[in-house]
Design a protein around this motif. Structure first.
Motif, mmCIF file in Angstrom:
data_model
loop_
_atom_site.group_PDB
_atom_site.id
_atom_site.type_symbol
_atom_site.label_atom_id
_atom_site.label_comp_id
_atom_site.label_asym_id
_atom_site.label_seq_id
_atom_site.Cartn_x
_atom_site.Cartn_y
_atom_site.Cartn_z
ATOM 1 N N ARG A 91 0.820 -0.989 -0.049
ATOM 2 C CA ARG A 91 -0.055 0.072 0.085
ATOM 3 C C ARG A 91 0.856 1.417 -0.397
ATOM 4 N NH1 ARG A 91 -5.006 -0.858 -2.259
ATOM 5 N NH2 ARG A 91 -6.283 -2.025 -1.534
ATOM 6 N N ARG A 92 1.685 1.383 0.695
ATOM 7 C CA ARG A 92 3.082 2.886 0.904
ATOM 8 C C ARG A 92 3.395 2.714 -0.944
ATOM 9 N NH1 ARG A 92 7.189 0.936 5.791
ATOM 10 N NH2 ARG A 92 5.436 2.465 7.266
ATOM 11 N N GLU A 93 3.977 1.163 -1.310
ATOM 12 C CA GLU A 93 4.142 1.384 -3.027
ATOM 13 C C GLU A 93 2.451 2.222 -4.086
ATOM 14 O OE1 GLU A 93 5.887 -1.285 -6.010
ATOM 15 O OE2 GLU A 93 5.579 -2.322 -4.788
ATOM 16 N N GLU A 94 1.685 1.991 -3.809
ATOM 17 C CA GLU A 94 0.386 2.144 -4.038
ATOM 18 C C GLU A 94 0.479 3.513 -4.005
ATOM 19 O OE1 GLU A 94 -4.073 1.105 -4.659
ATOM 20 O OE2 GLU A 94 -2.881 1.046 -2.554
ATOM 21 N N ALA A 95 0.797 3.953 -2.350
ATOM 22 C CA ALA A 95 0.344 5.622 -2.880
ATOM 23 C C ALA A 95 1.693 6.329 -3.367
ATOM 24 C CB ALA A 95 0.776 5.356 -0.571
ATOM 25 N N ALA A 96 2.367 5.651 -3.006
ATOM 26 C CA ALA A 96 3.964 7.081 -3.381
ATOM 27 C C ALA A 96 3.825 6.857 -5.617
ATOM 28 C CB ALA A 96 4.891 5.718 -3.718
ATOM 29 N N ALA A 97 3.148 5.420 -5.613
ATOM 30 C CA ALA A 97 2.192 5.774 -7.427
ATOM 31 C C ALA A 97 1.642 6.717 -7.678
ATOM 32 C CB ALA A 97 2.404 4.064 -8.206
ATOM 33 N N LEU A 98 0.721 6.654 -6.549
ATOM 34 C CA LEU A 98 -0.875 7.767 -6.772
ATOM 35 C C LEU A 98 -0.588 8.944 -6.790
ATOM 36 C CD1 LEU A 98 -3.706 4.946 -5.248
ATOM 37 C CD2 LEU A 98 -3.251 5.930 -7.555
ATOM 38 N N ALA A 99 0.468 9.492 -5.382
ATOM 39 C CA ALA A 99 1.266 10.538 -4.519
ATOM 40 C C ALA A 99 1.897 11.077 -5.622
ATOM 41 C CB ALA A 99 1.313 10.548 -3.142
ATOM 42 N N ALA A 100 2.686 10.949 -6.635
ATOM 43 C CA ALA A 100 3.227 11.086 -7.439
ATOM 44 C C ALA A 100 3.818 12.521 -6.417
ATOM 45 C CB ALA A 100 2.647 12.072 -8.708
ATOM 46 N N GLY A 101 4.921 12.521 -5.171
ATOM 47 C CA GLY A 101 5.368 13.798 -4.895
ATOM 48 C C GLY A 101 4.664 13.927 -3.467
ATOM 49 N N GLY A 102 3.399 13.878 -4.092
ATOM 50 C CA GLY A 102 2.523 14.412 -2.652
ATOM 51 C C GLY A 102 2.791 13.631 -1.622
ATOM 52 N N ASP A 103 1.728 13.961 -0.344
ATOM 53 C CA ASP A 103 1.503 13.152 0.289
ATOM 54 C C ASP A 103 0.459 11.329 0.589
ATOM 55 O OD1 ASP A 103 1.223 13.410 3.571
ATOM 56 O OD2 ASP A 103 -0.631 12.418 2.734
ATOM 57 N N LEU A 104 1.341 10.623 1.047
ATOM 58 C CA LEU A 104 1.342 9.435 0.518
ATOM 59 C C LEU A 104 -0.089 8.862 1.583
ATOM 60 C CD1 LEU A 104 4.426 7.320 1.304
ATOM 61 C CD2 LEU A 104 3.382 8.468 -0.989
ATOM 62 N N TYR A 105 -0.521 9.264 2.440
ATOM 63 C CA TYR A 105 -1.593 9.186 3.011
ATOM 64 C C TYR A 105 -3.390 9.809 2.146
ATOM 65 C CZ TYR A 105 -5.718 7.306 6.432
ATOM 66 O OH TYR A 105 -7.457 7.209 7.439
ATOM 67 N N ASP A 106 -3.335 10.819 2.100
ATOM 68 C CA ASP A 106 -3.988 11.711 0.962
ATOM 69 C C ASP A 106 -4.539 10.994 -0.190
ATOM 70 O OD1 ASP A 106 -4.315 13.471 2.971
ATOM 71 O OD2 ASP A 106 -3.381 15.156 2.035
ATOM 72 N N ALA A 107 -3.238 10.106 -0.572
ATOM 73 C CA ALA A 107 -3.328 9.659 -1.519
ATOM 74 C C ALA A 107 -4.480 8.215 -1.323
ATOM 75 C CB ALA A 107 -2.514 9.052 -2.534
ATOM 76 N N LEU A 108 -4.757 7.477 -0.272
ATOM 77 C CA LEU A 108 -5.122 6.254 -0.342
ATOM 78 C C LEU A 108 -6.187 6.797 -0.081
ATOM 79 C CD1 LEU A 108 -2.555 4.700 2.052
ATOM 80 C CD2 LEU A 108 -2.990 3.925 -1.139
ATOM 81 N N LEU A 109 -6.710 8.501 0.975
ATOM 82 C CA LEU A 109 -7.925 8.497 1.674
ATOM 83 C C LEU A 109 -8.753 8.976 0.359
ATOM 84 C CD1 LEU A 109 -9.118 8.926 3.702
ATOM 85 C CD2 LEU A 109 -8.549 11.728 3.528
ATOM 86 N N ASP A 110 -8.368 8.811 -0.280
ATOM 87 C CA ASP A 110 -9.331 10.381 -1.714
ATOM 88 C C ASP A 110 -9.994 8.520 -2.466
ATOM 89 O OD1 ASP A 110 -9.013 12.423 -3.677
ATOM 90 O OD2 ASP A 110 -8.415 11.240 -4.831
ATOM 91 N N ASP A 111 -9.054 7.557 -2.252
ATOM 92 C CA ASP A 111 -9.816 6.571 -2.696
ATOM 93 C C ASP A 111 -11.196 6.230 -2.196
ATOM 94 O OD1 ASP A 111 -9.698 4.420 -5.493
ATOM 95 O OD2 ASP A 111 -8.916 3.082 -3.821
ATOM 96 N N TYR A 112 -11.245 6.171 -0.895
ATOM 97 C CA TYR A 112 -13.107 6.029 -0.004
ATOM 98 C C TYR A 112 -13.724 7.074 0.026
ATOM 99 C CZ TYR A 112 -10.038 2.194 0.477
ATOM 100 O OH TYR A 112 -8.146 1.408 0.320
ATOM 101 N N GLU A 113 -12.644 8.395 0.135
ATOM 102 C CA GLU A 113 -13.671 9.758 0.205
ATOM 103 C C GLU A 113 -12.976 10.754 -1.065
ATOM 104 O OE1 GLU A 113 -16.796 12.111 2.590
ATOM 105 O OE2 GLU A 113 -16.007 9.765 1.880
ATOM 106 N N PRO A 114 -13.007 10.584 -1.682
ATOM 107 C CA PRO A 114 -12.723 12.065 -2.817
ATOM 108 C C PRO A 114 -12.977 12.881 -2.434
ATOM 109 C CG PRO A 114 -14.173 10.205 -4.137
ATOM 110 C CD PRO A 114 -14.429 9.669 -2.417
ATOM 111 N N GLY A 115 -11.873 13.970 -2.035
ATOM 112 C CA GLY A 115 -11.544 15.582 -2.135
ATOM 113 C C GLY A 115 -10.975 15.626 -0.755
ATOM 114 N N ALA A 116 -11.907 14.496 0.071
ATOM 115 C CA ALA A 116 -10.755 14.463 1.526
ATOM 116 C C ALA A 116 -9.170 14.215 1.625
ATOM 117 C CB ALA A 116 -11.508 13.225 3.091
ATOM 118 N N THR A 117 -8.489 15.100 2.615
ATOM 119 C CA THR A 117 -6.947 14.972 3.263
ATOM 120 C C THR A 117 -7.566 14.648 4.591
ATOM 121 O OG1 THR A 117 -7.055 17.562 3.374
ATOM 122 C CG2 THR A 117 -6.525 16.744 0.948
ATOM 123 N N GLN A 118 -6.146 13.651 5.099
ATOM 124 C CA GLN A 118 -5.635 13.869 6.053
ATOM 125 C C GLN A 118 -5.997 15.306 7.250
ATOM 126 O OE1 GLN A 118 -2.395 13.023 7.926
ATOM 127 N NE2 GLN A 118 -1.102 13.124 6.140
#
Length: 490
Positions: free
Chosen positions: A133-160
């Motif tokens: 999941r860290r690897e997936e988050a890194a791919a999605l975040a493209a340099g941004g926040d890892l947790y935000d990238a995962l959270l966005d999958d469940y609650e689009p537009g939300a951030t930590q």
């Protein structure tokens, strides 16, 4: 045929395959023989490989560029397809397939470790899931926040940061309310007795019907961790039974019926399209929580439930409907999130939110999770965790890689508070119907104002459109303080 028509025809097959994948997950939790776990992991990986290939097909980019949508619905369909395409193309096919395979197998390993109270047996698997999941988050975040990238999958537009701000606003009032309740002179007594599992299941079917579950498009089964599965014309629910604790079955059933009603309530025109399901996990949770709590645990509905349980099980230890209402809403600092009362529930979620953010960022390693969990639980709840099934092994979510999912539970509670405020204004006689065991005035309003629209709007816009005002934590906290202030004579 237009580019839009071609794209929607292609998407329909992708959505149908995703439903098949979901049905494999349902079977794994309800029917699958234990010895099939490894094979099921291969099957889940294989179908995820097919889905990932479809979701990243270069033709989608071409269709999106050429499509000329007409109207709000078509624009929303393209917005969802573009979002899913952009996310899918950032994740290598190898990674998508491996996540599906590993998390499928991990679920069984977690279940066995939980039953054996054996954290070391689960740690290597959890380490692998977190790494993926860290690897997936890194791919999605493209340099941004890892947790935000995962959270966005469940609650689009939300951030930590946005979630943390809501949680920080809730915690002081929740803690103050909890302390006042636990120190109150009036303390409702728990319901005691023996409640046969078979009779609980009969009552569960009656409750699902009372809340509008369409049995022609669903079924009820048992699971270790209750869940709802599917959308459109095949939406299944599960519950669980404990013969000394009937409310576990009662409110798990009503909760999952809320999820299922949302999926069954989406406009049939959206079937097998990107709009044909709930718009986020937070909005989904708003439906399950308003069904379970604001409606199902209300004084009006419990007065009816008291009579029905007496007919099913015989005389109850709660001598009257008022004592029964107190038993249903009894507040105590327990260990298990799914069994927590309305006051403590969000504190359980906040603990998980903080720990999983640390896991994804790398500030906390998996090997230190048990110590971190147990220490935080003492800090938040004043109790020592006695066994792993009361602590870090109690939830299935991390075993299947659902990092970013937990905060949506509290967002759902916040949304439910807003919806109930609007519902009471729009349906002033809702309590009269609930007292007859009739939830239909409330569920009709929710279907019309929210459920039928599926993914037409963003999560916050969905709630705002249903309520007529922007969502905030205020209505939920006001509701909790009023309800429990009355029950405990604060």
């Amino acid at each position: 045929m237009t580019a839009y028509t071609d794209l929607m025809a292609y998407q329909r097959d992708t959505e149908a395959l995703a439903q098949i994948s979901g049905r494999l997950g349902w079977d794994q939790e309800t029917m699958m023989p234990r010895g099939a776990a490894e094979q099921r992991g291969e099957e889940m990986g294989a179908i995820e490989g097919v889905l990932h290939a479809r979701r990243t097909d270069p033709r989608i980019a071409d269709w999106l560029e050429k499509a000329r949508p007409e109207g709000e619905v078509a624009e929303a369909q393209l917005r969802q397809i573009r979002r899913e395409f952009d996310r899918a193309t950032k994740i290598p096919a190898r990674l998508a397939t491996e996540i599906a395979r590993v998390t499928s197998v991990a679920q069984g390993i977690w279940a066995e470790a939980r039953a054996a109270e054996d954290i070391p047996a689960f740690l290597p698997t959890l380490e692998r899931v977190v790494a993926l999941r860290r690897e997936e988050a890194a791919a999605l975040a493209a340099g941004g926040d890892l947790y935000d990238a995962l959270l966005d999958d469940y609650e689009p537009g939300a951030t930590q940061a946005s979630v943390a701000a809501i949680f920080d606003g809730m915690r002081p009032r929740l803690v103050a309310l909890r302390e006042a309740i636990l120190g109150a002179e009036r303390q409702p007594k728990p319901l005691e007795g023996h409640f046969p599992a078979a009779t609980q299941m009969k009552l569960a079917q009656e409750l699902a019907s009372a809340f509008g579950y369409d049995w022609s498009r669903g079924r009820l089964d048992l699971a270790v961790h209750p869940f709802s599965n599917g959308s459109g014309n095949d939406v299944r629910i599960t519950t669980r039974t404990v013969e000394s604790e009937p409310f576990n079955c009662v409110y798990s059933t009503i909760h999952e019926t809320g999820h299922a009603a949302y999926e069954q309530g989406v406009d049939a025109a959206y079937l097998l399209t990107p709009l044909g399901q709930g718009c986020s996990m937070g909005v989904h949770e708003s439906q399950s929580r308003i069904y379970e709590n604001q409606l199902g645990r209300s004084r009006a509905f419990t007065s009816w439930l008291y009579g029905r349980m007496g007919e099913h099980f015989g005389p109850l230890s709660a001598g009257d409907a008022d004592a029964f209402y107190g038993a249903v809403n009894r507040v105590e600092a327990g260990f298990i999130r799914t069994e927590a009362d309305e006051v403590h529930y969000n504190l359980h979620v906040m603990l998980r939110f903080d720990l999983e953010r640390q896991l994804i960022s790398g500030a906390l390693e998996v090997k230190g999770l048990e110590e971190a969990w147990n220490g935080r639980f003492v800090q938040d709840f004043g109790q020592k965790v006695a066994k792993p099934s009361q602590g870090m092994l109690q939830d299935v979510h991390w075993s299947v890689g659902l990092f970013g999912y937990f905060p949506t539970y509290t967002l759902g509670n916040v949304y439910a508070g807003c919806l109930m405020k609007a519902l009471r204004a729009a349906v002033p006689d809702v309590d009269e119907a609930l007292a007859r065991g009739d939830a239909s005035p409330a569920t009709r309003w929710l279907k019309d104002r929210l459920q039928r629209h599926g993914r037409l709007r963003s999560p916050r816009a969905t709630i705002a459109a249903a309520c007529g005002f922007e969502p905030s934590e205020g209505p939920l906290l006001d509701y909790l303080e009023a309800k429990f202030g009355e029950i405990y004579a604060l």
